[in-house]
Enzyme design. Structure first.
Site, mmCIF file in Angstrom:
data_model
loop_
_atom_site.group_PDB
_atom_site.id
_atom_site.type_symbol
_atom_site.label_atom_id
_atom_site.label_comp_id
_atom_site.label_asym_id
_atom_site.label_seq_id
_atom_site.Cartn_x
_atom_site.Cartn_y
_atom_site.Cartn_z
ATOM 1 C CD GLU A 1 -2.403 -1.085 2.866
ATOM 2 O OE1 GLU A 1 -2.189 -0.110 3.627
ATOM 3 O OE2 GLU A 1 -3.124 -2.033 3.187
ATOM 4 C CG ASP B 1 -1.906 7.807 8.803
ATOM 5 O OD1 ASP B 1 -2.113 6.582 8.765
ATOM 6 O OD2 ASP B 1 -2.083 8.551 7.833
#
Length: 288
Positions: free
Chosen positions: A71, A82
């Protein structure tokens, strides 16, 4: 394994005006791992980190080490989902001036060099601004396998899915332990490629209960779909990979790779380090 699938997938790449996407390659690699009675190893790396060229070399390194699928993250200035490690890498990439064209180049060169399926993971805003039709066409043309869209609500995804399907790209949606069963069914019915089951590892010491939570999420998700269910869980070593591989179709590792690159003395040492980690994790997913 990636090699053969890569060969069969290469025909779809380039020159087919808008049908270059590699969903079929992604599915065949996931099915191949299942046939070997193991989970697939999926590595996440942000594009443009530490530089655009360095990021492309990183993609090659993790696949050489043993990752089945990669990815490529599209760096975002406000990456709400994140943690600090990936935020730091995104920040370096953005300061380096990374653009969507660089993300697509990372996909293209990574795919051409390895024949492995490569997806883009991105927040919705950059694609919306770039143009859905343009982005899907260019991602497919670069040989991309699809896109993971963590913040695109399924009920607002029709335009994206229509374009992705037209260009042979998988649409991977994210499910979480908080998703109710009915919601899981809606999300998995709209997705393709695989389902990304997000389960946070939490602080040290709570990992066992979080593992159980992830296992339960996979069980509930599988009840709604035939798609493979891959878990992003804060896995950072072979033992944890083996643990998750017992109940998931794929094990997704991101921060552990990025952290190694951030801590390396130089680019070459970083590549060696992530290649080695991919090798350890690849053994882990086979151990279960």
């Amino acid at each position: 394994m990636s090699q053969n699938s890569g060969d069969s997938g290469t025909g779809a790449h380039g020159g087919h005006g808008g049908h270059g996407g590699n969903t079929a390659l992604l599915s065949s690699v996931l099915a191949g791992a299942k046939a070997e009675d193991r989970a697939a190893l999926i590595a996440y790396l942000p594009a443009g980190f530490p530089t655009v060229d360095g990021g492309i070399e990183a993609v090659k390194a993790v696949i050489e080490g043993g990752a089945d699928i990669v990815e490529v993250g599209l760096p975002h200035s406000d990456p709400v989902l994140d943690g600090p490690v990936i935020q730091t890498a995104d920040d370096i990439a953005l300061k380096g001036g990374v653009k969507i064209a660089d993300v697509l180049r990372t996909v293209r060169e990574g795919y051409e060099a390895t024949g492995a399926p490569i997806l883009v993971m991105t927040y919705w805003n950059p694609i919306d601004r770039y143009g859905v039709e343009r982005f899907t066409a260019e991602l497919a043309e670069a040989g991309g396998a699809g896109c993971i869209l963590p913040d695109l609500p399924v009920q607002e995804s029709a335009l994206w899915r229509e374009n992705a399907e037209k260009h042979g790209l998988a649409t991977v949606f994210v499910v979480a332990p908080s998703s109710r069963d009915e919601r899981l069914a809606t999300i998995t019915a709209a997705g393709s490629g695989f389902v990304y089951a997000a389960s946070l590892m939490g602080v040290t010491g709570t990992r066992n209960s979080v593992g159980e939570q992830a296992q339960e999420l996979v069980r509930r998700t599988r009840a709604t779909t035939e798609l493979p269910v891959c878990v992003g869980l804060g896995v950072s070593n072979a033992e944890q990979a083996a643990e998750v591989a017992v109940f998931a179709d794929g094990v997704i590792v991101g921060s552990a790779f990025v952290k190694r690159m951030l801590e390396a003395e130089n680019g070459a040492a970083g590549l060696d380090s992530i290649r080695e980690l991919a090798g350890d994790l690849a053994k882990g997913v086979r151990r279960s």
